[in-house]
Design a protein around this motif. Structure first.
Motif, short mmCIF file in Angstrom:
data_model
loop_
_atom_site.label_atom_id
_atom_site.label_comp_id
_atom_site.label_asym_id
_atom_site.label_seq_id
_atom_site.Cartn_x
_atom_site.Cartn_y
_atom_site.Cartn_z
N ALA A 50 27.40 -42.64 5.22
CA ALA A 50 28.39 -41.56 5.24
C ALA A 50 29.81 -42.13 5.30
CB ALA A 50 28.13 -40.64 6.42
N ARG A 51 30.00 -43.17 6.10
CA ARG A 51 31.32 -43.79 6.20
C ARG A 51 31.71 -44.46 4.88
NH1 ARG A 51 30.76 -46.41 12.32
NH2 ARG A 51 31.31 -44.48 13.44
N ASN A 56 35.11 -44.24 -0.10
CA ASN A 56 35.35 -44.27 -1.55
C ASN A 56 35.71 -42.89 -2.12
OD1 ASN A 56 32.93 -42.83 -2.09
ND2 ASN A 56 31.74 -44.72 -2.22
N GLY A 57 35.95 -41.92 -1.24
CA GLY A 57 36.43 -40.61 -1.69
C GLY A 57 35.38 -39.72 -2.30
N SER A 58 34.10 -39.94 -1.97
CA SER A 58 33.02 -39.15 -2.58
C SER A 58 32.75 -37.84 -1.85
CB SER A 58 31.73 -39.97 -2.62
OG SER A 58 31.89 -41.13 -3.41
N LEU A 59 33.28 -37.67 -0.64
CA LEU A 59 32.95 -36.49 0.15
C LEU A 59 33.94 -35.36 -0.10
CD1 LEU A 59 31.99 -38.15 3.57
CD2 LEU A 59 30.55 -37.64 1.58
N VAL A 60 33.43 -34.14 -0.03
CA VAL A 60 34.22 -32.93 -0.29
C VAL A 60 34.55 -32.26 1.04
CG1 VAL A 60 34.23 -30.65 -1.40
CG2 VAL A 60 33.15 -32.61 -2.54
N LEU A 143 31.61 -25.12 9.65
CA LEU A 143 32.21 -26.45 9.59
C LEU A 143 33.72 -26.39 9.82
CD1 LEU A 143 30.39 -27.95 6.47
CD2 LEU A 143 30.26 -28.89 8.79
N GLU A 144 34.24 -27.39 10.52
CA GLU A 144 35.69 -27.52 10.62
C GLU A 144 36.26 -27.78 9.23
OE1 GLU A 144 36.93 -30.37 13.46
OE2 GLU A 144 35.74 -29.53 15.11
N SER A 145 37.42 -27.22 8.94
CA SER A 145 37.96 -27.28 7.58
C SER A 145 38.17 -28.71 7.08
CB SER A 145 39.28 -26.51 7.52
OG SER A 145 40.23 -27.07 8.41
N SER A 146 38.45 -29.64 8.00
CA SER A 146 38.70 -31.02 7.58
C SER A 146 37.43 -31.87 7.55
CB SER A 146 39.72 -31.67 8.52
OG SER A 146 39.23 -31.68 9.86
N SER A 147 36.31 -31.30 7.97
CA SER A 147 35.05 -32.04 8.00
C SER A 147 34.47 -32.17 6.60
CB SER A 147 34.04 -31.35 8.91
OG SER A 147 34.48 -31.35 10.24
N ARG A 148 33.48 -33.04 6.48
CA ARG A 148 32.68 -33.18 5.27
C ARG A 148 31.21 -33.04 5.65
NH1 ARG A 148 38.03 -35.39 5.44
NH2 ARG A 148 38.73 -35.87 3.32
N LEU A 149 30.36 -32.92 4.63
CA LEU A 149 28.93 -32.74 4.89
C LEU A 149 28.13 -33.70 4.02
CD1 LEU A 149 27.08 -30.87 6.61
CD2 LEU A 149 26.86 -29.41 4.60
N VAL A 150 27.13 -34.34 4.63
CA VAL A 150 26.22 -35.20 3.89
C VAL A 150 24.78 -34.76 4.16
CG1 VAL A 150 27.76 -37.21 3.87
CG2 VAL A 150 26.13 -36.92 5.76
N GLY A 156 16.32 -42.35 4.85
CA GLY A 156 17.66 -42.72 5.27
C GLY A 156 18.70 -42.73 4.17
N LYS A 157 18.31 -42.47 2.92
CA LYS A 157 19.29 -42.45 1.84
C LYS A 157 20.16 -41.20 1.98
CE LYS A 157 21.16 -44.06 -1.90
NZ LYS A 157 20.56 -43.91 -3.22
N THR A 158 21.48 -41.39 1.92
CA THR A 158 22.43 -40.32 2.22
C THR A 158 23.27 -39.97 0.99
OG1 THR A 158 22.51 -40.97 4.54
CG2 THR A 158 24.36 -39.67 3.72
N TYR A 159 23.47 -38.65 0.79
CA TYR A 159 24.18 -38.15 -0.38
C TYR A 159 25.28 -37.18 0.06
CZ TYR A 159 19.83 -39.74 -2.54
OH TYR A 159 18.75 -40.49 -2.94
N PRO A 160 26.39 -37.14 -0.68
CA PRO A 160 27.44 -36.18 -0.35
C PRO A 160 27.08 -34.77 -0.82
CG PRO A 160 28.08 -37.46 -2.28
CD PRO A 160 26.78 -38.05 -1.79
N VAL A 161 27.40 -33.77 0.00
CA VAL A 161 27.30 -32.38 -0.43
C VAL A 161 28.59 -32.07 -1.18
CG1 VAL A 161 27.15 -29.98 0.31
CG2 VAL A 161 25.83 -31.74 1.50
#
Length: 385
Positions: A50-51, A56-60, A143-150, A156-161
């Motif tokens: 997630a980090r 790399n800017g993949s999270l929304v 969700l807090e407006s500044s948060s992201r979700l994965v 254990g493989k993690t993907y951006p929502v």
């Protein structure tokens, strides 16, 4: 992607193999040496990935996802129902369906310490191979407006929502898309009758990939909202978990719990009929604005007809009695006729009408034979020979 982020991603991908080292993806059994799920290893993998995705800017941002909650429906090509699915033991079901269930986590920038915090948040499950998951509307909205979700799979493989495709606040359901593919989708079924045995794969308070069992205890509507109650246990962190029948099909989704004066806990779930309200069938490449206005009814027709076909097979195989067959058929027939009234020209509607007419003829024939059989003893008694 920065060199540091790329390096972290490589380390994480190498480490993924160690979480279930003796259980390669796709195999049915976990070896005794590795039958215990390593919560610490999973959390580290999820956090590191997630980090890296954040770097790399993949999270929304959640604020962007929240704007998309206004979308009401999405056109999808859902997986076809299998013609015959045998019931599985709880162990078999867990091994088969676990990789289709995701652990959702919130990713936050901490202003106090400057670190990126990754916190367990809820559950979701795949309904298409290309990364469409179902979860609860309230999870996205809270969700807090500044948060992201994965979203992370069991290995254990993690993907951006990256997007909310459709949602319903009334039914507390949301279809979200993650940036990934090659997943094992779960099939949706409306064969969710009271008394049906169910299993839930969920994450109650961070207890990852827990399995609980029970039955459907009640189905009801209130203020036009459908609700399903089950006896299987779950807790905070389980929102969005699939409620599965013994063949691994989704009968509903976990939503909440409710206490009756501390005497009884109601396990409140969303039945599949409501999940289908935001999902419509579409041809590949069909534009959102060109969707059929009766697409929801057509999707319901297709799913109900698949359940009807499975019911016939169970009866032919002798796995359910004629009485149970009649009871379930009556429920499915009522659902089908309601949908057929809205779209009588649908091919599935025409196909079902032919099958239903054939069944009615058989019932009349059997009824006539039974009447004749009932009269035979009387004729014998009246004949002195």
């Amino acid at each position: 992607m920065t060199i540091r982020a790329a390096f972290v991603q490589v380390l994480v991908l190498v480490a993924v193999g160690n979480l279930w080292a003796d259980h390669p993806r796709g195999e049915g059994e976990v070896s005794r040496a590795n039958q215990f799920f390593d919560d610490g290893a999973f959390r580290k993998l999820q956090t590191d990935q997630a980090r890296a995705l954040h770097a790399n800017g993949s999270l929304v941002k959640a604020s962007d996802l929240a704007k998309q909650l206004e979308r009401k429906t999405v056109g999808l090509d859902l997986p076809e129902a299998a013609t015959a699915v045998s019931p599985m033991s709880p162990r078999e079901l867990y091994q088969k369906c676990r990789q289709s269930v995701f652990s959702l986590a919130e990713v936050r920038d901490c202003e106090g310490c400057g670190e990126i915090h990754v916190t367990p948040y809820g559950t979701g499950f795949a309904i298409t191979a290309d990364g469409v998951l179902l979860t609860n509307h309230h999870l996205i909205k809270a969700l807090e407006s500044s948060s992201r979700l994965v979203a992370s799979t069991a290995d254990g493989k993690t993907y951006p929502v990256v997007e909310v495709l459709a949602s319903s606040e009334k039914d507390d359901v949301a279809a979200i898309r993650i940036d990934g593919s090659g997943f094992e989708p779960l099939q949706l079924s409306v064969d969710n009758f009271v008394g049906t045995r169910v299993s839930v794969i969920n994450h109650p308070r961070g207890h990852l990939y827990s399995l609980s069992e029970g039955i459907v205890t009640r189905l009801f509507t209130q203020y036009s909202q459908r609700t399903m109650l089950i006896s299987g246990e779950y807790a905070v962190g389980s929102s969005g978990a699939p409620v599965l029948d013994s063949s691994g099909k989704v009968l509903g989704m976990v939503a909440a719990t409710s206490s009756l004066n501390d005497q009884m806990i109601l396990r409140v779930c969303i039945p599949t009929q409501s999940l289908l309200e935001i999902l419509t069938q579409s041809e590949p490449g069909a534009a959102q604005e060109m969707q059929d206005p009766l697409a929801t009814e057509r999707a319901c027709l297709k799913a109900t007809f698949a359940a009807f076909q499975q019911l016939l097979q169970l009866h032919q195989q002798g796995r359910i009695s004629s009485e149970e067959m009649d009871e379930r058929f009556a429920t499915l027939h009522s659902i089908m006729m309601h949908a057929i009234e809205r779209c009588p020209d649908d091919p599935v509607a025409k196909q079902y009408s032919k099958v239903a007419e054939f069944m009615r003829k058989q019932q009349r024939t059997q009824s006539g034979e039974q009447d004749a059989a009932d009269q035979l003893p009387a004729r014998r008694d009246s004949n002195p020979e």
